[in-house]
Design a protein around this motif. Sequence first.
Motif, PDB file in Angstrom:
ATOM      1  N   ALA A 162       0.839  -1.206   0.000  1.00 57.12           N
ATOM      2  CA  ALA A 162       0.000   0.000   0.000  1.00 57.12           C
ATOM      3  C   ALA A 162       0.871   1.253   0.000  1.00 57.12           C
ATOM      4  O   ALA A 162       0.590   2.220  -0.728  1.00 57.12           O
ATOM      5  N   TYR A 163       1.927   1.249   0.800  1.00 54.88           N
ATOM      6  CA  TYR A 163       2.845   2.390   0.822  1.00 54.88           C
ATOM      7  C   TYR A 163       3.480   2.605  -0.554  1.00 54.88           C
ATOM      8  O   TYR A 163       3.555   3.735  -1.054  1.00 54.88           O
ATOM      9  N   ILE A 164       3.942   1.514  -1.157  1.00 53.24           N
ATOM     10  CA  ILE A 164       4.568   1.614  -2.479  1.00 53.24           C
ATOM     11  C   ILE A 164       3.565   2.143  -3.500  1.00 53.24           C
ATOM     12  O   ILE A 164       3.882   3.009  -4.326  1.00 53.24           O
ATOM     13  N   GLY A 165       2.339   1.626  -3.429  1.00 52.90           N
ATOM     14  CA  GLY A 165       1.296   2.114  -4.327  1.00 52.90           C
ATOM     15  C   GLY A 165       1.011   3.589  -4.116  1.00 52.90           C
ATOM     16  O   GLY A 165       0.772   4.335  -5.075  1.00 52.90           O
ATOM     17  N   GLY A 166       1.051   4.021  -2.860  1.00 49.57           N
ATOM     18  CA  GLY A 166       0.829   5.429  -2.563  1.00 49.57           C
ATOM     19  C   GLY A 166       1.880   6.323  -3.197  1.00 49.57           C
ATOM     20  O   GLY A 166       1.562   7.346  -3.810  1.00 49.57           O
ATOM     21  N   PHE A 167       3.140   5.925  -3.075  1.00 49.02           N
ATOM     22  CA  PHE A 167       4.211   6.727  -3.677  1.00 49.02           C
ATOM     23  C   PHE A 167       4.107   6.725  -5.203  1.00 49.02           C
ATOM     24  O   PHE A 167       4.425   7.724  -5.853  1.00 49.02           O
ATOM     25  N   ALA A 168       3.656   5.606  -5.760  1.00 46.27           N
ATOM     26  CA  ALA A 168       3.456   5.553  -7.209  1.00 46.27           C
ATOM     27  C   ALA A 168       2.357   6.527  -7.632  1.00 46.27           C
ATOM     28  O   ALA A 168       2.466   7.201  -8.662  1.00 46.27           O
ATOM     29  N   CYS A 169       1.301   6.604  -6.823  1.00 40.57           N
ATOM     30  CA  CYS A 169       0.207   7.534  -7.133  1.00 40.57           C
ATOM     31  C   CYS A 169       0.645   8.986  -7.021  1.00 40.57           C
ATOM     32  O   CYS A 169       0.083   9.867  -7.681  1.00 40.57           O
ATOM     33  N   TYR A 170       1.642   9.234  -6.189  1.00 39.23           N
ATOM     34  CA  TYR A 170       2.093  10.617  -6.007  1.00 39.23           C
ATOM     35  C   TYR A 170       2.961  11.102  -7.167  1.00 39.23           C
ATOM     36  O   TYR A 170       3.104  12.308  -7.373  1.00 39.23           O
ATOM     37  N   SER A 171       3.507  10.184  -7.932  1.00 40.40           N
ATOM     38  CA  SER A 171       4.432  10.588  -8.995  1.00 40.40           C
ATOM     39  C   SER A 171       3.816  11.570  -9.995  1.00 40.40           C
ATOM     40  O   SER A 171       4.500  12.511 -10.423  1.00 40.40           O
ATOM     41  N   PRO A 172       2.535  11.426 -10.408  1.00 44.94           N
ATOM     42  CA  PRO A 172       1.975  12.441 -11.315  1.00 44.94           C
ATOM     43  C   PRO A 172       1.914  13.829 -10.687  1.00 44.94           C
ATOM     44  O   PRO A 172       2.027  14.834 -11.385  1.00 44.94           O
ATOM     45  N   VAL A 173       1.738  13.883  -9.364  1.00 47.28           N
ATOM     46  CA  VAL A 173       1.725  15.172  -8.673  1.00 47.28           C
ATOM     47  C   VAL A 173       3.123  15.776  -8.672  1.00 47.28           C
ATOM     48  O   VAL A 173       3.315  16.955  -8.961  1.00 47.28           O
ATOM     49  N   ALA A 174       4.107  14.946  -8.357  1.00 44.35           N
ATOM     50  CA  ALA A 174       5.487  15.436  -8.273  1.00 44.35           C
ATOM     51  C   ALA A 174       6.017  15.892  -9.629  1.00 44.35           C
ATOM     52  O   ALA A 174       6.852  16.799  -9.698  1.00 44.35           O
ATOM     53  N   MET A 175       5.529  15.293 -10.703  1.00 44.50           N
ATOM     54  CA  MET A 175       6.048  15.614 -12.030  1.00 44.50           C
ATOM     55  C   MET A 175       5.378  16.822 -12.671  1.00 44.50           C
ATOM     56  O   MET A 175       5.812  17.290 -13.718  1.00 44.50           O
ATOM     57  N   ARG A 176       4.333  17.340 -12.042  1.00 47.26           N
ATOM     58  CA  ARG A 176       3.654  18.495 -12.617  1.00 47.26           C
ATOM     59  C   ARG A 176       4.492  19.748 -12.454  1.00 47.26           C
ATOM     60  O   ARG A 176       5.226  19.907 -11.485  1.00 47.26           O
ATOM     61  N   ASN A 177       4.355  20.648 -13.395  1.00 50.22           N
ATOM     62  CA  ASN A 177       5.043  21.928 -13.323  1.00 50.22           C
ATOM     63  C   ASN A 177       4.140  22.960 -12.657  1.00 50.22           C
ATOM     64  O   ASN A 177       2.920  22.838 -12.665  1.00 50.22           O
ATOM     65  N   GLY A 178       4.760  23.986 -12.114  1.00 50.37           N
ATOM     66  CA  GLY A 178       3.989  25.064 -11.511  1.00 50.37           C
ATOM     67  C   GLY A 178       3.788  24.861 -10.032  1.00 50.37           C
ATOM     68  O   GLY A 178       4.247  23.893  -9.435  1.00 50.37           O
ATOM     69  N   TYR A 199     -10.966  15.081  -6.299  1.00 51.81           N
ATOM     70  CA  TYR A 199     -10.243  13.863  -5.920  1.00 51.81           C
ATOM     71  C   TYR A 199      -9.322  13.475  -7.066  1.00 51.81           C
ATOM     72  O   TYR A 199      -9.756  13.379  -8.211  1.00 51.81           O
ATOM     73  N   GLY A 200      -8.044  13.273  -6.733  1.00 53.62           N
ATOM     74  CA  GLY A 200      -7.078  12.931  -7.769  1.00 53.62           C
ATOM     75  C   GLY A 200      -5.943  12.084  -7.233  1.00 53.62           C
ATOM     76  O   GLY A 200      -6.085  11.366  -6.238  1.00 53.62           O
ATOM     77  N   CYS A 201      -4.798  12.182  -7.884  1.00 57.41           N
ATOM     78  CA  CYS A 201      -3.644  11.359  -7.520  1.00 57.41           C
ATOM     79  C   CYS A 201      -3.156  11.646  -6.102  1.00 57.41           C
ATOM     80  O   CYS A 201      -2.734  10.732  -5.385  1.00 57.41           O
ATOM     81  N   HIS A 202      -3.210  12.908  -5.704  1.00 55.80           N
ATOM     82  CA  HIS A 202      -2.749  13.262  -4.361  1.00 55.80           C
ATOM     83  C   HIS A 202      -3.629  12.610  -3.299  1.00 55.80           C
ATOM     84  O   HIS A 202      -3.153  12.152  -2.257  1.00 55.80           O
ATOM     85  N   GLU A 203      -4.920  12.537  -3.572  1.00 52.51           N
ATOM     86  CA  GLU A 203      -5.838  11.897  -2.634  1.00 52.51           C
ATOM     87  C   GLU A 203      -5.626  10.383  -2.593  1.00 52.51           C
ATOM     88  O   GLU A 203      -5.690   9.769  -1.521  1.00 52.51           O
ATOM     89  N   ASP A 204      -5.358   9.780  -3.756  1.00 50.67           N
ATOM     90  CA  ASP A 204      -5.019   8.353  -3.784  1.00 50.67           C
ATOM     91  C   ASP A 204      -3.774   8.086  -2.947  1.00 50.67           C
ATOM     92  O   ASP A 204      -3.690   7.082  -2.224  1.00 50.67           O
ATOM     93  N   PHE A 205      -2.805   8.980  -3.054  1.00 50.42           N
ATOM     94  CA  PHE A 205      -1.564   8.866  -2.287  1.00 50.42           C
ATOM     95  C   PHE A 205      -1.853   8.814  -0.788  1.00 50.42           C
ATOM     96  O   PHE A 205      -1.403   7.905  -0.078  1.00 50.42           O
ATOM     97  N   HIS A 206      -2.630   9.776  -0.300  1.00 54.44           N
ATOM     98  CA  HIS A 206      -2.923   9.827   1.131  1.00 54.44           C
ATOM     99  C   HIS A 206      -3.789   8.644   1.575  1.00 54.44           C
ATOM    100  O   HIS A 206      -3.609   8.118   2.681  1.00 54.44           O
ATOM    101  N   LEU A 207      -4.712   8.230   0.730  1.00 48.25           N
ATOM    102  CA  LEU A 207      -5.572   7.104   1.084  1.00 48.25           C
ATOM    103  C   LEU A 207      -4.762   5.814   1.220  1.00 48.25           C
ATOM    104  O   LEU A 207      -4.954   5.040   2.169  1.00 48.25           O
ATOM    105  N   LEU A 208      -3.841   5.589   0.298  1.00 47.62           N
ATOM    106  CA  LEU A 208      -3.021   4.380   0.367  1.00 47.62           C
ATOM    107  C   LEU A 208      -2.043   4.431   1.536  1.00 47.62           C
ATOM    108  O   LEU A 208      -1.745   3.398   2.149  1.00 47.62           O
ATOM    109  N   LEU A 209      -1.553   5.624   1.865  1.00 49.36           N
ATOM    110  CA  LEU A 209      -0.717   5.741   3.062  1.00 49.36           C
ATOM    111  C   LEU A 209      -1.523   5.399   4.310  1.00 49.36           C
ATOM    112  O   LEU A 209      -1.008   4.764   5.244  1.00 49.36           O
ATOM    113  N   LEU A 210      -2.785   5.810   4.324  1.00 52.89           N
ATOM    114  CA  LEU A 210      -3.652   5.463   5.452  1.00 52.89           C
ATOM    115  C   LEU A 210      -3.836   3.949   5.542  1.00 52.89           C
ATOM    116  O   LEU A 210      -3.794   3.380   6.644  1.00 52.89           O
ATOM    117  N   VAL A 211      -4.033   3.300   4.404  1.00 53.76           N
ATOM    118  CA  VAL A 211      -4.154   1.838   4.393  1.00 53.76           C
ATOM    119  C   VAL A 211      -2.880   1.204   4.950  1.00 53.76           C
ATOM    120  O   VAL A 211      -2.927   0.266   5.755  1.00 53.76           O
TER     121      VAL A 211
END
Length: 228
Positions: A162-178, A199-211
């Motif tokens: 779940a943690y690994i999945g969370g970090f994977a979900c965060y990658s689209p957020v980290a790669m955005r510009n601005g 609700y987007g990738c950042h929310e998936d990230f936090h939800l999977l970290l909670l799991v």
Amino acid sequence: MEGISAHARFYKEMSWGRLALMILVTCLLPFVALTTGLLTSTSARAPLLCLLLGKFISYASSAFLHKSPTTSSSQLTHGYACQVDTFSICVSIFATGIPFASLHTAAFYGASGAIMALCAVLIATKAERPRLFVTLAQFISTVTFIGYVSSWHHVWVAGTLAYIGGFACYSPVAMRNGKGRTLVDATIESVPWHRIGRYGCHEDFHLLLLVGDICCFIVAITYSLGLK
């Protein structure tokens, strides 16, 4: 909002999905702690409550940062709140390992104390990249330590995934510009539950970290009570 940074406005205007998750967990944790205190033995109680306290500090500081009128109206206060929120990540990681440290007290607390002190210095000096590296190292070492002590418990495996999945979900957020509002819109069109501004990738990230956190808590209970 005059004089407030775009970063501060981002936290004020963040999607409701993430905020709702943080507030919900913050409100539920005291009840979980009360139940844990009532149902566990004296020897197991303190480490488990320390774990829950660490999670409460992390979720509560994040909820305060993301929606408090104080942090969105004062850039100075927002900066301090960001630092507290960032350091609370280290506290949360440290607290996760406490129930498993009974047989490795000196090594665990010594290493954790050194890492947290280093993180505090890096946060104070605004050395963001080194801080990220140290926090990631703390996370990986703590999760690995828990797996080792718990004999790689199957729930630990689920939590780690779940943690690994969370970090994977965060990658689209980290790669955005601005900065600011643009980060809220990190969504994937092919994912049916993603909604821009809601609700987007950042929310998936936090939800999977909670799991992952829930799985670690289950493993902590199992280990503390001597269950398999």
